[in-house]
Design an enzyme around this catalytic site. Structure first.
Site, mmCIF file in Angstrom:
data_model
loop_
_atom_site.group_PDB
_atom_site.id
_atom_site.type_symbol
_atom_site.label_atom_id
_atom_site.label_comp_id
_atom_site.label_asym_id
_atom_site.label_seq_id
_atom_site.Cartn_x
_atom_site.Cartn_y
_atom_site.Cartn_z
ATOM 1 N N GLU A 129 -7.122 -6.515 -3.083
ATOM 2 C CA GLU A 129 -6.652 -5.142 -2.969
ATOM 3 C C GLU A 129 -5.167 -5.121 -3.330
ATOM 4 O O GLU A 129 -4.820 -4.986 -4.489
ATOM 5 C CB GLU A 129 -6.901 -4.639 -1.535
ATOM 6 C CG GLU A 129 -6.621 -3.155 -1.355
ATOM 7 C CD GLU A 129 -6.679 -2.766 0.116
ATOM 8 O OE1 GLU A 129 -7.165 -1.681 0.404
ATOM 9 O OE2 GLU A 129 -6.208 -3.543 0.983
ATOM 10 N N HIS B 109 -14.635 -10.835 6.555
ATOM 11 C CA HIS B 109 -13.747 -11.451 7.543
ATOM 12 C C HIS B 109 -12.511 -10.589 7.721
ATOM 13 O O HIS B 109 -11.573 -10.698 6.950
ATOM 14 C CB HIS B 109 -13.272 -12.829 7.056
ATOM 15 C CG HIS B 109 -14.333 -13.883 7.025
ATOM 16 N ND1 HIS B 109 -14.165 -15.067 6.350
ATOM 17 C CD2 HIS B 109 -15.556 -13.945 7.601
ATOM 18 C CE1 HIS B 109 -15.252 -15.823 6.502
ATOM 19 N NE2 HIS B 109 -16.120 -15.150 7.254
ATOM 20 N N GLU C 192 0.811 -1.214 0.000
ATOM 21 C CA GLU C 192 0.000 0.000 0.000
ATOM 22 C C GLU C 192 0.847 1.269 0.000
ATOM 23 O O GLU C 192 0.793 2.094 0.925
ATOM 24 C CB GLU C 192 -0.988 -0.055 1.161
ATOM 25 C CG GLU C 192 -1.969 -1.205 0.954
ATOM 26 C CD GLU C 192 -2.873 -1.456 2.140
ATOM 27 O OE1 GLU C 192 -2.873 -0.653 3.074
ATOM 28 O OE2 GLU C 192 -3.570 -2.486 2.117
ATOM 29 N N GLU D 53 -9.322 3.890 -0.045
ATOM 30 C CA GLU D 53 -9.432 4.137 1.389
ATOM 31 C C GLU D 53 -8.441 5.200 1.870
ATOM 32 O O GLU D 53 -8.725 5.925 2.814
ATOM 33 C CB GLU D 53 -9.242 2.841 2.168
ATOM 34 C CG GLU D 53 -7.873 2.210 1.984
ATOM 35 C CD GLU D 53 -7.740 0.848 2.672
ATOM 36 O OE1 GLU D 53 -8.773 0.270 3.043
ATOM 37 O OE2 GLU D 53 -6.608 0.365 2.816
#
Lengths: 682, 682
Positions: A481, A393, A188, A487
């Protein structure tokens, strides 16, 4: 410096109209004289040369006569026994070609051509107790690949791999687009652009560019092995070496013969944008098992209780800001049922989200709903409305904890009619001390995929192992992802993505497989709780991402009230998630991208164009449309005064009639885009 | 997240026609109520706000109303005693302004304006045995700076600084241009371009850009302290923290009150190119001592026995390929004497270069010549020809070894009439285990500078501490490398620089001070020993670098035989190394740059324009020339078919007459450039 010596023995293996070139004589001589074999892609653009010189293997690669890789070492090092690299002789060289095609369950195109020339080299050590090694090379038109296979053999059984000695000795200091490996936030990060020589250690896909050439290094079929990263062990030079992500104790891979490594892949194209049409990674994965049930697997769109947490309006934790409530879920279901939205995700639906859940060992229940969320009622309501609930989850990177509940968890979802799950592994390490990309996690995620399949559940995984095309083998492995997603424009207190991010990731992360980026933000005014954040794009750009960022499960990430009655939502309603064909038309990494795709289930075409922070005008020739056919073109465009920072919501919808071969002019504003639907006129 | 609270007490300190705004009341109250002081640049574009909130200091910065830094902590941590950061109260706040100017011994302009508003904050701890801290802030039009001063005081004397707690909490995720710190090759990396959030740890100057703003973080007056690097301690966020380069044992700085830290500098401008005209770093350094002899300090050009080693024709080692021979040195001296070249460098002239000298503890003699090189003869010949021999001290990073011979070494040079020395510190660590950028090396290099000055020798240092403007105080500190220089296009076996490198470094490394990049390659055909290398520019680009890359000692790096009789050498002959004024006219980091400079000793102007790998056309308005004056314009331009890769030597020389205010059109080819001389017509 390693030099490539003159060939003594040359085996040409390539596709040409006259069949095999030269001979395929197996060489069994043990002389130190160098031997060389050559493999060409069917279109002869790529030439891979394998050499055995001084009893060690190296390979090199050229593209249209231009060097890509200089001679690069091959080999493997083990714990407690010598490396398998030197003292090798060739037993047998087996060429093969394949020219077939196959139909993925879902994908960027309905038919994938699998056309390659292959060379299988069986080698053995020259000393006592010799070990055997098989090298398998393939040359496709869109890249080359190779893997090590260690057959069952008398002198090698259980092994601990301490290092893979695969080198990528690049021929020049290309420009690199990369993210650093071994950092706390996994994949990320926003991409770094630098000279190849400035890389220290990078994740794959690693994309390299130069005038007239684009290259991507990655891997395919990562199973029971560790992820490969690429390390500049000669610091500041341009040879990268495979660096397998270790277990916590430093060992790389525990395995046993017979085994194969993942394929090491090198995609090569004339241009950056041409890389995007490559099917190499999928082609190198196995087809699904024949008897496996696939009927539950359906690409589609989803919405969910999620963005409102990221922008600080709601929270995952129980209490007054609790996002996951029965009432809110029913609102989402109502919205989905009124639109072409297949599923509704509810994050925070289960017990265990109190406080700073990411800072402690996981306390989640994967079967018990939090107070205020009646999962049975919600599931029943969804079913009645023809909408699927999407499971969630979050593991907080507690893999063992998750595995204890996994069967029960998937069983519950099966009972509730939930046929897809988003799972997360938020944390800097898995189970306290394992990397997210080592064999530990690869094996865990394999078990997750298989368990999910057993219960008829599709997988959308966040913070997991990178994609290496395993969705061909396990078609319930839909998307993931493994990227710095939307986000970060909401939940991160200060470090949103830059406008160029979404015109970098299709050329880098996107080469690995589908991205659950979660586009579709319509309301850019969420600074009440996030004063330093904004989505770095215009609304038209958000729509275009549904075409430029491929995913078979595609989220419409904003809140239903921001979509309700919004004319631009018609594009999200219309855009498919499964495609007959896809064509990357124009683009330059970090600058802009134009992709067109045809719906798998209709003759409609969809075009997405996105820009970085620069405004630009693009001429797009509509030669992908069916010749002679007229189309209604519905365009979702930046308004002339749109700007990602000052006026992101300014857009316009225009309608006109076009034919194949016409040229349209697109004006993209800063951070802007264009999303277009082409509907054949009967 | 830290929030900036409403002001209770505001002291405006800024330059405005009516004098000081508001009051300057010293606050001695110990209340927890936040206090705030404000400091503005003379042009009021920059506003720095200092706050004492919860008895801790933080500062923030805005530029033309746009946030640059959010509230950022200040403080210092010590070994074996508490940090100096909390429990502080303000004793006194002293504002001051300065508007003077000064004349550097040499530089990019003959007069430097030193115009700032200052705020000195005297603070003391509130508990028992309180320690005192002084914070000094300055706001200039081209940036702000601050430093910690720890006065002599009863409760703080000898200290070990374990961490400087200075934060740079950037207001948004800027685009960053940076090189990683703590790598083996020191500063010798090509720059990375990424989001600020993707930095892990970077050297300074760190350059940040966004639409309409450019920022550079660096430091000034680094003396008896450790270099500052910038670390993303919150991984993937956008607050960077000062990370002082440690000693081998992890301690950061050994010092004693009274002491001052270096200035922490934040240059801010409307555009990237405007950063290049900043004098902030020099202004923050002290003037030279009054009684110091400066007459020996003379900017100039040099050639040397050097590139022939890098391209593999010769070697530093004694033997058949030995580069440093008497005969060869005399050839260089002859060439220099026929041109406007002041000095001749001879690398490998001394004993100790046998074999892999960089792999072992140093064995160099700094006073004894190698066989085949008669230093007395060469020095005498140089003197007779009016050329200076340039000394060379390669230390192989053996600092203690060097210091033992240093006095003798400089004394020898003084005797021989050598008035400048190039020294090198090749190695991954200094004295086996010290970083090149820690206090250990800072102090060593201070001793080198002082010793050199004592013997009347100018310093050109490679692989040393970064420049922080100390050349104002020690004007014999001429230039340094600390960059991935030309040598990488020759000596590195495979990883030459990219064409964009020289349009990045003026905006990054160049903000620190002069760069000994060693431009001027004319012969691009050196692939005999370096098949994978080339200089990534055209010949006209090479000429332009003499203007775009500032250095008071500027090498003409190619061999004399490649210059002999070459018409383009006329530009190198003509171009000065000391300037009356300098103006960065146009540019975009990584893309192109146009700079004009006026000779310090004539009315001639020189313009350099360089491009990255893209061809481009630039309109340049000649408004820097003297109004009403006509000039002969001699232009060294890319030929229309020039290309760094395929036809680097294609250039043309044109002559015409121009006046101030006219506009010229420059066509730069890929990797190309333009070098122009403007001579007033009498």
């Amino acid at each position: 410096m390693t030099r490539f010596l003159p060939m003594l023995l040359l085996v040409m293996v390539g596709y040409c109209s006259s069949g095999w070139a030269a001979n395929t004589t197996a060489s069994t001589k043990t002389s130190d004289a160098p031997q060389q074999w050559q493999l060409q892609s069917p279109d002869q653009a790529l030439t891979l040369a394998l050499a055995l010189d001084g009893q060690a293997f190296s390979y090199q690669l050229s593209f249209k006569g231009r060097p890509v890789l200089k001679p690069s070492r091959l080999g493997m090092a083990f714990k407690d026994q010598p490396a398998l690299q030197a003292n090798l002789k060739v037993l047998k060289v087996t060429p093969r070609t394949n020219n077939t095609s196959w139909q993925p369950v879902w994908g960027q195109r309905a038919t994938i051509v699998d056309h390659f020339a292959e060379l299988v080299v069986d080698a053995i050590e020259t000393g006592t107790n010799p070990r055997q090694l098989q090298l398998i090379f393939r040359a496709y038109n869109d890249g080359i690949a190779f893997r090590y296979h260690l057959p069952a053999q008398p002198h090698l059984n259980k092994v601990v791999i301490s290092n893979e000695l695969t080198e990528f000795a690049f021929a020049r200091n290309f420009k690199a687009w990369w993210i650093p490996a071994y950092r706390n936030q996994r994949f990320e990060y926003q991409y770094l652009n630098s000279a190849l020589s400035s890389i220290d250690v990078a994740h794959t896909p690693l994309t390299l560019t130069d005038e007239g050439i684009a290259i991507a290094v990655h891997e395919a079929a990562l199973v029971n092995y560790a992820s490969m990263t690429l390390r500049n062990i000669t610091d500041n030079h341009i040879t990268l070496t495979a660096d397998l992500v270790p277990w916590a104790n430093g060992d790389k891979v525990y395995t046993q013969t017979p085994f194969s490594t993942p394929w090491r892949t090198i995609q090569v194209a004339d241009s950056e944008v041409a890389l995007l049409d490559s099917d190499l990674i999928l082609n190198l994965n196995e087809p699904p098992a024949k008897d496996v049930e696939l009927g539950y697997i359906k690409p589609g769109k989803y919405i969910g209780i999620w963005w409102e947490m990221h922008i600080g309006q709601k929270d995952w934790s129980p209490g007054p800001l609790q996002g996951a409530t029965t009432e809110r879920a029913l609102q989402y279901i109502d919205f989905a049922s009124q639109h072409d939205i297949d599923g509704v995700l509810v994050e925070g639906w289960n017990q265990g989200w109190e406080g700073e859940w990411w800072q402690r060992p996981p306390t989640f229940s994967f079967t018990k709903a939090v107070a205020g969320f009646d999962i049975n009622k919600v599931a029943a309501y969804a079913k009645a409305k023809g909408v699927r609930l999407i499971g969630h989850h979050e593991t907080a990177a507690g893999v063992q904890y998750y595995e204890q509940q996994m069967d029960e968890a998937f069983k519950l979802y099966q009972q509730l009619g939930v046929n897809s799950v988003k799972m997360g592994y938020v944390g800097t390490r898995v189970d306290q001390n394992q990397w997210h990309h080592g064999q530990y996690m690869v094996e865990h995620f394999g078990r997750v995929t298989e368990t999910a399949a057993r219960y008829g559940v599709m997988v959308n995984a966040h913070e997991t192992v990178k994609d290496t095309g395993l969705s061909r083998t396990y078609p319930n492995l839909m998307t993931r992802e493994c990227v710095r997603g939307m986000e970060y424009n909401g939940g991160s207190p200060d470090s949103g993505n830059l406008p160029n991010h979404t015109v970098i990731i299709p050329f880098t992360r996107g080469l690995a497989g589908p991205i659950d980026f979660t586009p579709g933000i319509f309301n850019f005014n969420y600074q009440q709780h996030r004063p330093n954040n904004r989505v770095p794009s215009t609304l038209a750009n958000q729509l275009a991402l549904y075409v430029t960022l491929y995913s078979p499960l595609q989220m419409a990430a904003d809140l239903p009230e921001n979509y309700q009655g919004h004319p631009a939502f018609a594009f999200i309603d219309a855009v498919p998630t499964d495609w007959q064909q896809s064509k990357a038309l124009q683009g330059k990494i970090g600058e802009y991208l134009v992709i067109a795709r045809q719906d798998k289930h209709s003759a409609n075409w969809y075009l997405g164009a996105t820009s970085n922070e620069q405004a630009r005008e693009l001429s797009v020739k509509l030669d992908f449309l069916k010749a002679g056919q007229s189309y209604q073109m519905i365009s979702y465009l930046d308004a002339p005064d749109a700007h990602w920072e000052t006026k992101p919501m300014a857009y316009q919808i225009t309608k006109s009639v076009v034919k194949a071969g016409s040229t349209i002019e697109l004006k993209l504003q800063p951070g802007g885009g264009a999303a277009i639907e082409f509907i054949p006129i009967q």
